[in-house]
Motif scaffolding. Sequence first.
Motif, PDB file in Angstrom:
ATOM      1  N   ASP A 169      36.881   9.708  63.883  1.00  8.36           N
ATOM      2  CA  ASP A 169      36.197  10.279  62.724  1.00  8.36           C
ATOM      3  C   ASP A 169      34.871  10.931  63.111  1.00  8.36           C
ATOM      4  O   ASP A 169      34.240  10.567  64.113  1.00  8.36           O
ATOM      5  N   THR A 170      34.461  11.875  62.275  1.00  7.62           N
ATOM      6  CA  THR A 170      33.092  12.371  62.309  1.00  7.62           C
ATOM      7  C   THR A 170      32.350  11.714  61.158  1.00  7.62           C
ATOM      8  O   THR A 170      32.786  11.771  60.008  1.00  7.62           O
ATOM      9  N   VAL A 171      31.244  11.062  61.487  1.00  7.02           N
ATOM     10  CA  VAL A 171      30.487  10.269  60.521  1.00  7.02           C
ATOM     11  C   VAL A 171      29.077  10.835  60.407  1.00  7.02           C
ATOM     12  O   VAL A 171      28.437  11.118  61.426  1.00  7.02           O
ATOM     13  N   ALA A 172      28.600  11.001  59.192  1.00 12.24           N
ATOM     14  CA  ALA A 172      27.202  11.369  58.961  1.00 12.24           C
ATOM     15  C   ALA A 172      26.498  10.190  58.313  1.00 12.24           C
ATOM     16  O   ALA A 172      27.011   9.601  57.359  1.00 12.24           O
ATOM     17  N   VAL A 173      25.325   9.841  58.828  1.00  7.37           N
ATOM     18  CA  VAL A 173      24.490   8.803  58.240  1.00  7.37           C
ATOM     19  C   VAL A 173      23.206   9.477  57.767  1.00  7.37           C
ATOM     20  O   VAL A 173      22.410   9.943  58.589  1.00  7.37           O
ATOM     21  N   VAL A 174      23.033   9.568  56.466  1.00 11.20           N
ATOM     22  CA  VAL A 174      21.870  10.230  55.886  1.00 11.20           C
ATOM     23  C   VAL A 174      20.815   9.174  55.601  1.00 11.20           C
ATOM     24  O   VAL A 174      20.955   8.357  54.692  1.00 11.20           O
ATOM     25  N   GLY A 175      19.771   9.181  56.408  1.00 12.24           N
ATOM     26  CA  GLY A 175      18.724   8.172  56.348  1.00 12.24           C
ATOM     27  C   GLY A 175      18.757   7.331  57.606  1.00 12.24           C
ATOM     28  O   GLY A 175      19.656   6.517  57.793  1.00 12.24           O
ATOM     29  N   ALA A 176      17.787   7.539  58.499  1.00 15.96           N
ATOM     30  CA  ALA A 176      17.746   6.815  59.772  1.00 15.96           C
ATOM     31  C   ALA A 176      16.660   5.752  59.766  1.00 15.96           C
ATOM     32  O   ALA A 176      16.007   5.511  60.781  1.00 15.96           O
ATOM     33  N   GLY A 177      16.480   5.113  58.601  1.00 19.30           N
ATOM     34  CA  GLY A 177      15.650   3.925  58.540  1.00 19.30           C
ATOM     35  C   GLY A 177      16.429   2.741  59.078  1.00 19.30           C
ATOM     36  O   GLY A 177      17.511   2.903  59.666  1.00 19.30           O
ATOM     37  N   PRO A 178      15.932   1.521  58.903  1.00 16.86           N
ATOM     38  CA  PRO A 178      16.607   0.352  59.478  1.00 16.86           C
ATOM     39  C   PRO A 178      18.064   0.222  59.078  1.00 16.86           C
ATOM     40  O   PRO A 178      18.922  -0.064  59.914  1.00 16.86           O
ATOM     41  N   ILE A 179      18.374   0.434  57.799  1.00 16.99           N
ATOM     42  CA  ILE A 179      19.761   0.265  57.356  1.00 16.99           C
ATOM     43  C   ILE A 179      20.650   1.363  57.934  1.00 16.99           C
ATOM     44  O   ILE A 179      21.793   1.117  58.327  1.00 16.99           O
ATOM     45  N   GLY A 180      20.131   2.587  58.006  1.00 16.42           N
ATOM     46  CA  GLY A 180      20.903   3.669  58.601  1.00 16.42           C
ATOM     47  C   GLY A 180      21.124   3.459  60.084  1.00 16.42           C
ATOM     48  O   GLY A 180      22.208   3.740  60.615  1.00 16.42           O
ATOM     49  N   PRO A 192      34.266   6.200  66.412  1.00 16.14           N
ATOM     50  CA  PRO A 192      34.293   7.546  65.839  1.00 16.14           C
ATOM     51  C   PRO A 192      34.068   8.589  66.929  1.00 16.14           C
ATOM     52  O   PRO A 192      33.473   8.293  67.974  1.00 16.14           O
ATOM     53  N   ALA A 193      34.559   9.794  66.695  1.00 15.61           N
ATOM     54  CA  ALA A 193      34.385  10.859  67.682  1.00 15.61           C
ATOM     55  C   ALA A 193      32.924  11.254  67.800  1.00 15.61           C
ATOM     56  O   ALA A 193      32.437  11.530  68.902  1.00 15.61           O
ATOM     57  N   ARG A 194      32.220  11.301  66.661  1.00 13.07           N
ATOM     58  CA  ARG A 194      30.790  11.636  66.691  1.00 13.07           C
ATOM     59  C   ARG A 194      30.107  11.073  65.463  1.00 13.07           C
ATOM     60  O   ARG A 194      30.718  10.899  64.408  1.00 13.07           O
ATOM     61  N   ILE A 195      28.826  10.786  65.653  1.00 12.18           N
ATOM     62  CA  ILE A 195      27.974  10.319  64.558  1.00 12.18           C
ATOM     63  C   ILE A 195      26.791  11.277  64.451  1.00 12.18           C
ATOM     64  O   ILE A 195      26.123  11.560  65.453  1.00 12.18           O
ATOM     65  N   PRO A 224      24.381  22.876  57.648  1.00 10.52           N
ATOM     66  CA  PRO A 224      24.891  23.867  58.603  1.00 10.52           C
ATOM     67  C   PRO A 224      25.382  23.235  59.906  1.00 10.52           C
ATOM     68  O   PRO A 224      26.387  23.676  60.479  1.00 10.52           O
ATOM     69  N   LEU A 225      24.675  22.188  60.380  1.00  8.76           N
ATOM     70  CA  LEU A 225      25.101  21.520  61.605  1.00  8.76           C
ATOM     71  C   LEU A 225      26.464  20.866  61.424  1.00  8.76           C
ATOM     72  O   LEU A 225      27.353  21.001  62.276  1.00  8.76           O
ATOM     73  N   VAL A 226      26.654  20.163  60.310  1.00  8.18           N
ATOM     74  CA  VAL A 226      27.943  19.523  60.055  1.00  8.18           C
ATOM     75  C   VAL A 226      29.047  20.563  59.951  1.00  8.18           C
ATOM     76  O   VAL A 226      30.145  20.387  60.494  1.00  8.18           O
ATOM     77  N   ALA A 227      28.775  21.658  59.267  1.00  3.18           N
ATOM     78  CA  ALA A 227      29.784  22.723  59.155  1.00  3.18           C
ATOM     79  C   ALA A 227      30.151  23.259  60.525  1.00  3.18           C
ATOM     80  O   ALA A 227      31.336  23.499  60.823  1.00  3.18           O
ATOM     81  N   ASP A 228      29.159  23.433  61.392  1.00  4.62           N
ATOM     82  CA  ASP A 228      29.422  23.944  62.741  1.00  4.62           C
ATOM     83  C   ASP A 228      30.232  22.948  63.566  1.00  4.62           C
ATOM     84  O   ASP A 228      31.165  23.324  64.269  1.00  4.62           O
ATOM     85  N   LEU A 229      29.884  21.656  63.471  1.00  2.00           N
ATOM     86  CA  LEU A 229      30.565  20.634  64.269  1.00  2.00           C
ATOM     87  C   LEU A 229      32.000  20.390  63.823  1.00  2.00           C
ATOM     88  O   LEU A 229      32.845  19.970  64.622  1.00  2.00           O
TER      89      LEU A 229
END
Length: 359
Positions: A169-180, A192-195, A224-229
Amino acid sequence: MKALVFHGPGEATWQDAPDPALREPTDAIVRVEAVTICGTDLHILKGDVPDVRPGTVLGHEAVGEVVEVGSAVQGVRPGDRVLVSCISACGRCRYCREGAYGQCLEGGGWILGHTVDGTQAEYVRVPFADMSLHALPASVDAADAVLLADIFPTAYEVGVLGGGVRPGDTVAVVGAGPIGLAAIATAQLYSPARIVAVDVDASRLEAAKRLGADAIAVAGEAEPLVADLTGGLGVDVAMEAVGVAASFEQCTRMVRPGGTVANIGVHGGPAALHLEDLWSRNVTIRTGLVDTSSTPVLLRMLIDGRLPTSSLVTHTFELGAMEDAYDVFGRGAETGALKVVLGGPTHDTVTLRDPPEPT
């Protein structure tokens, strides 16, 4: 004893408070060894959680030593070193029998620091002790173990399992605080293939890279980055780990048709659900309060050195420096604080733990 007492939005004080006492035969009293501050505590201080009444001791995460148990408690005894879970569970109701402890119908769920006095104190009463305390070996550092009280099971259960992360899977984590960051760490258990990590703060994005994110983006450049990836398709799983409308709505824009949005963040206000765009895209939206049913598994992984808990702890304080710790944690963009841990004698000191070297 001393405790951090909530007095209303914007006001909490480290002050004298009554010592906790056993109220039910299923209770235990724990002397606190270490606590941490959660983003949810900041939401409480902002007034986003109106259920918390003035006079409540805050906090729902701790490591400590059992000093007293009720007559019905069988799983722990005085002298045991334990992890205090953020979720209390009766173990008998319909939801507890299903492992959905966060939805306990018999006075459990998220109650510590919410509807009953919490852990940011020298002592805490823990209801349903047999279900809510986990034995800790002496070899486990308190600053590592306390992160299993909430953020790691929350990220794993609500984000990774709720999002249905699968190999490739390609996974996006929006918010790179402690929980992210905990979500990034535990998502890797499923190959996953990429995070992709998304945040507005450069230092948090660097921490995300150290913990295994394959790509990083500031919030305005993420789509735009997610669309490109993904060749324009979108991510398989988008995790919201902030708790604001903008990040949730961004997740719904980045997820692919047939993908899943897993909402981890605590929201203090509404977010728009654009069904005019989503209705035909087979998107699944998952919300959830952590159950902590995964805590025993995560604890075994911690003991075996398989979880990067120490990477998230940037600041340590003595327990009496609670108000200073809240200030540092609440100004994370300025201080670089990810996770703060408090414990030890009551005098004001602060230690900045060295960040791990990039691998």
